[in-house]
Design a protein around this motif. Structure first.
Motif, PDB file in Angstrom:
ATOM      1  N   SER A   1       0.846  -1.182   0.000  1.00  0.00           N
ATOM      2  CA  SER A   1       0.000   0.000   0.000  1.00  0.00           C
ATOM      3  C   SER A   1       0.886   1.239   0.000  1.00  0.00           C
ATOM      4  O   SER A   1       1.904   1.267   0.681  1.00  0.00           O
ATOM      5  CB  SER A   1      -0.875  -0.003   1.255  1.00  0.00           C
ATOM      6  OG  SER A   1      -1.379   1.267   1.497  1.00  0.00           O
TER       7      SER A   1
ATOM      8  N   LYS B   1      -2.982  -5.285  -2.836  1.00  0.00           N
ATOM      9  CA  LYS B   1      -3.425  -3.908  -2.559  1.00  0.00           C
ATOM     10  C   LYS B   1      -4.593  -3.819  -1.579  1.00  0.00           C
ATOM     11  O   LYS B   1      -5.130  -2.750  -1.366  1.00  0.00           O
ATOM     12  CB  LYS B   1      -3.798  -3.166  -3.842  1.00  0.00           C
ATOM     13  CG  LYS B   1      -2.659  -2.892  -4.762  1.00  0.00           C
ATOM     14  CD  LYS B   1      -3.131  -2.017  -5.906  1.00  0.00           C
ATOM     15  CE  LYS B   1      -2.027  -1.743  -6.883  1.00  0.00           C
ATOM     16  NZ  LYS B   1      -2.483  -0.902  -7.984  1.00  0.00           N
ATOM     17  N   LYS B   2      -5.001  -4.936  -0.981  1.00  0.00           N
ATOM     18  CA  LYS B   2      -6.112  -4.920  -0.034  1.00  0.00           C
ATOM     19  C   LYS B   2      -5.609  -5.362   1.331  1.00  0.00           C
ATOM     20  O   LYS B   2      -4.752  -6.256   1.425  1.00  0.00           O
ATOM     21  CB  LYS B   2      -7.226  -5.861  -0.485  1.00  0.00           C
ATOM     22  CG  LYS B   2      -7.868  -5.442  -1.781  1.00  0.00           C
ATOM     23  CD  LYS B   2      -8.899  -6.465  -2.215  1.00  0.00           C
ATOM     24  CE  LYS B   2      -9.340  -6.145  -3.631  1.00  0.00           C
ATOM     25  NZ  LYS B   2      -9.766  -7.297  -4.364  1.00  0.00           N
ATOM     26  N   GLU B   3      -6.166  -4.766   2.376  1.00  0.00           N
ATOM     27  CA  GLU B   3      -5.773  -5.166   3.721  1.00  0.00           C
ATOM     28  C   GLU B   3      -6.186  -6.616   3.961  1.00  0.00           C
ATOM     29  O   GLU B   3      -7.308  -7.014   3.666  1.00  0.00           O
ATOM     30  CB  GLU B   3      -6.406  -4.251   4.770  1.00  0.00           C
ATOM     31  CG  GLU B   3      -5.848  -4.511   6.148  1.00  0.00           C
ATOM     32  CD  GLU B   3      -6.242  -3.477   7.189  1.00  0.00           C
ATOM     33  OE1 GLU B   3      -6.430  -3.888   8.343  1.00  0.00           O
ATOM     34  OE2 GLU B   3      -6.357  -2.280   6.840  1.00  0.00           O
ATOM     35  N   SER B   4      -5.249  -7.403   4.479  1.00  0.00           N
ATOM     36  CA  SER B   4      -5.525  -8.823   4.735  1.00  0.00           C
ATOM     37  C   SER B   4      -5.387  -9.169   6.216  1.00  0.00           C
ATOM     38  O   SER B   4      -5.296 -10.331   6.571  1.00  0.00           O
ATOM     39  CB  SER B   4      -4.605  -9.702   3.879  1.00  0.00           C
ATOM     40  OG  SER B   4      -3.252  -9.432   4.167  1.00  0.00           O
TER      41      SER B   4
END
Length: 186
Positions: free
Chosen positions: A15, A145-148
């Motif tokens: 990010s 690109k996504k919060e995990s």
């Protein structure tokens, strides 16, 4: 041009808000501080993670954390069947800081017969920890690109020569709130 070669897409990207390398100092005095504080010891105490990405269709994940700091790689214990809420219970890692700009943190699901599956990644910028000396906030981890999820790690930076002590003002010693009174022990 009938057959266009497809570009390979990376499995994960950091990010923008989480990854930004330190900029060059504008003030010449601040660069002196950066040089003096760039060496020391970074301690990471790994507590737990709350993961939102599950790599297993059947069964529970076996998570572990890989710390990459320059050429130094250190791996946590693998927590078999810990699933999305692994608890490492304070496993400690120590790194010698020279001129590295960041500590990379990768969370994986261990696979026995296949390649380990990436759950997410994050990065701790060294310029931030060198200014604050400690960090206890959870770090978000990212996959594609996504919060995990979030990972809970306490960080402490000890510069060579120790942490500078703040300058005290006045003649009251380290606690200016106490008044001088010969009848009261301080």
């Amino acid at each position: 041009k009938l057959f266009k070669k497809k570009k390979k897409k990376k499995k994960y990207l950091f990010s923008d808000e989480n990854i930004s390398l330190p900029s060059k100092p504008k003030n010449p005095l601040s660069s002196l501080v950066h040089i003096q504080m760039s060496k020391g010891t970074l301690t990471a105490v790994l507590h737990q993670a709350n993961l939102t990405r599950d790599t297993e269709l059947i069964g529970s994940m076996d998570p572990f954390v890989l710390f990459i700091f320059g050429k130094d790689k250190q791996k946590s214990k693998v927590l078999n069947s810990a699933g999305k809420n692994p608890k490492w219970g304070g496993q400690t890692f120590t790194f010698q800081v020279n001129d590295e700009e960041a500590l990379n943190i990768e969370v994986y699901d261990e696979e026995n017969m296949k390649k380990n599956k990436l759950i997410g990644v994050t990065q701790l910028r060294m310029d931030k920890i060198m200014q604050e000396y400690t960090r206890k906030d959870p770090l978000p981890i990212f996959y594609d690109k996504k919060e995990s999820g979030k990972i809970f790690i306490d960080f402490t930076f000890e510069p060579v020569g120790g942490i500078p002590k703040p300058q005290s003002t006045g003649s009251q010693g380290s606690n200016p709130g106490l008044q001088q009174n010969p009848g009261i022990m301080q």
